[in-house]
Design a protein around this motif. Sequence first.
Motif, mmCIF file in Angstrom:
data_model
loop_
_atom_site.group_PDB
_atom_site.id
_atom_site.type_symbol
_atom_site.label_atom_id
_atom_site.label_comp_id
_atom_site.label_asym_id
_atom_site.label_seq_id
_atom_site.Cartn_x
_atom_site.Cartn_y
_atom_site.Cartn_z
ATOM 1 N N ILE A 104 0.856 -1.259 -0.120
ATOM 2 C CA ILE A 104 0.193 -0.057 0.169
ATOM 3 C C ILE A 104 0.778 1.026 -0.040
ATOM 4 C CG2 ILE A 104 -1.687 1.303 1.380
ATOM 5 C CD1 ILE A 104 -3.059 -1.283 1.970
ATOM 6 N N HIS A 106 2.969 4.431 0.402
ATOM 7 C CA HIS A 106 3.257 5.421 1.300
ATOM 8 C C HIS A 106 2.503 5.201 2.623
ATOM 9 C CE1 HIS A 106 5.465 7.577 -1.464
ATOM 10 N NE2 HIS A 106 4.093 7.641 -2.410
ATOM 11 N N LYS A 108 -0.574 4.530 3.539
ATOM 12 C CA LYS A 108 -1.654 5.248 3.683
ATOM 13 C C LYS A 108 -2.838 4.936 2.656
ATOM 14 C CE LYS A 108 0.175 9.691 5.511
ATOM 15 N NZ LYS A 108 0.722 9.134 6.475
ATOM 16 N N PHE A 109 -3.738 4.878 3.223
ATOM 17 C CA PHE A 109 -5.260 4.955 2.287
ATOM 18 C C PHE A 109 -6.507 5.743 2.821
ATOM 19 C CE2 PHE A 109 -6.097 1.367 5.124
ATOM 20 C CZ PHE A 109 -7.338 1.411 5.111
ATOM 21 N N THR A 110 -7.232 6.200 2.086
ATOM 22 C CA THR A 110 -8.220 6.922 2.606
ATOM 23 C C THR A 110 -9.660 6.146 2.338
ATOM 24 O OG1 THR A 110 -7.264 8.820 1.821
ATOM 25 C CG2 THR A 110 -9.439 9.079 2.089
ATOM 26 N N THR A 115 -8.383 9.180 6.360
ATOM 27 C CA THR A 115 -7.292 8.675 6.100
ATOM 28 C C THR A 115 -6.366 7.561 7.368
ATOM 29 O OG1 THR A 115 -6.474 10.589 4.707
ATOM 30 C CG2 THR A 115 -4.770 9.034 5.301
ATOM 31 N N ASN A 125 6.587 2.159 1.660
ATOM 32 C CA ASN A 125 5.350 1.475 1.711
ATOM 33 C C ASN A 125 5.129 0.455 2.735
ATOM 34 O OD1 ASN A 125 5.058 2.807 -0.745
ATOM 35 N ND2 ASN A 125 6.474 1.175 -1.898
ATOM 36 N N ASP A 340 -2.245 -2.250 -3.742
ATOM 37 C CA ASP A 340 -2.510 -1.047 -3.579
ATOM 38 C C ASP A 340 -3.944 -0.518 -3.965
ATOM 39 O OD1 ASP A 340 -1.819 1.632 -2.687
ATOM 40 O OD2 ASP A 340 -1.040 2.287 -4.549
ATOM 41 N N ASN A 343 -5.996 2.599 -3.232
ATOM 42 C CA ASN A 343 -5.423 3.979 -3.658
ATOM 43 C C ASN A 343 -5.523 3.996 -5.333
ATOM 44 O OD1 ASN A 343 -4.739 5.153 -1.376
ATOM 45 N ND2 ASN A 343 -2.830 3.650 -1.307
ATOM 46 N N HIS A 344 -6.533 3.026 -5.934
ATOM 47 C CA HIS A 344 -6.585 2.883 -7.379
ATOM 48 C C HIS A 344 -8.171 2.795 -7.628
ATOM 49 C CE1 HIS A 344 -2.356 3.341 -8.431
ATOM 50 N NE2 HIS A 344 -2.369 2.325 -7.107
ATOM 51 N N SER A 345 -8.810 3.713 -7.863
ATOM 52 C CA SER A 345 -10.378 3.518 -8.190
ATOM 53 C C SER A 345 -10.533 2.623 -9.378
ATOM 54 C CB SER A 345 -11.038 4.892 -8.070
ATOM 55 O OG SER A 345 -10.620 5.651 -8.946
#
Length: 369
Positions: A104, A106, A108-110, A115, A125, A340, A343-345
């Motif tokens: 994932i 950095h 981080k994810f929202t 966040t 990562n 990841d 972080n990828h819609s």
Amino acid sequence: MKLGALLLLMMATFVQAQSDFTKVTKKPFGKMPDGTPVEIYTLKSGKIEARIMTYGGILQALQAPGRNGRDADIVLGFDSLDQYVKTENSAYFGAIIGRFANRIAHAKFTLDGKTYTLPVNDGPNSLHGGLKGFDKVVWKAKEIKDGVELTHVSKDGDQGYPGTLRVAVRYTLQGNELRIEYAAATDKDTVLNLTNHSYFNLAGQGTGTILPEELKINASYYTPTDATQIPTGEIAPVADTPFDFRKLTVIGARIGENNQQLHFARGYDDNWALDNQNGKLAEAAEVYDPATGRVLTVFTTESGIQFYTGNFLDGTLTGKGGHVYKKHYGLTLETQHYPDSPNHSNFPTTELKPGQRFHSITVLRFSTR
Ligand code: GLA
């Protein structure tokens, strides 16, 4: 048919059926530093034998015959629990990976506008669920028909992930197929990506590199990464690249090519977007070892598969039977969602909400030709 012949046929059928039964046995496999006991389950059906321990849900050994009938252990790992627990960077040999397989960005994810920050353990990562992922916990276990069911409750906030997550992983052996079935439920919106991180070497663990083995991946696309191995977001065609494994191809044939992705990872270490995206169990990959005739066929309901050629193995880990694991001594085919994804819609979603049940199946079939 004469009565004698009929009786013989019935007996032969009975003996065959007997040898197809899966025998499940359990033994102690040492204690954790805090005294928690760890068990190892042995699943045996015909000539296939799988050993799964409660620490990390690790597939510790897998015996399978070659075309000459001779057995070999075809997964990398260690002989003792202590080595799994105490080896720093034990390469995730055979383990269940969660809460989130692969990286994932950095850390981080929202989700729902909030966040979340995860442990950083791979460059910038977060890798394989953080510092203490599912590969490092002792799972509860019970024997089920043909295998073992492992369960674990990951508390709200565990390794930075939201929601209390209840996970069950069932390993069962039917004939020559080892089936890994994952189920999970949460009490808050969360993200989830589960896999098994077995390193295979169809010629036998510790015997050499997997470069002469042949691979097929049923995928027309893959997800290229940046230099830190985070997907760029592109879902790129494999055609005319060293990532085209749509036909059985020698793994080492193109691994040395001047290709940016191969440079970033020092070999293969990417996610393929499988052609089968409908969530039904379908063939995803096949590995064939011309020397021993062993074949591993992987079936999954998942949409992606991470093919990794053991690029970080560098001879510092000594595994089962004193074998030193060098670069490319094993390969993984981690059936999963794409790395990841939160972080990828444009990637298939890894979100899990209360009331939903996560369910995924991977089947590993061992045969020869
Ligand atoms: C996955 C990753 C690799 C590596 C291994 C564990 O396959 O994609 O980069 O981290 O796990 O060593």
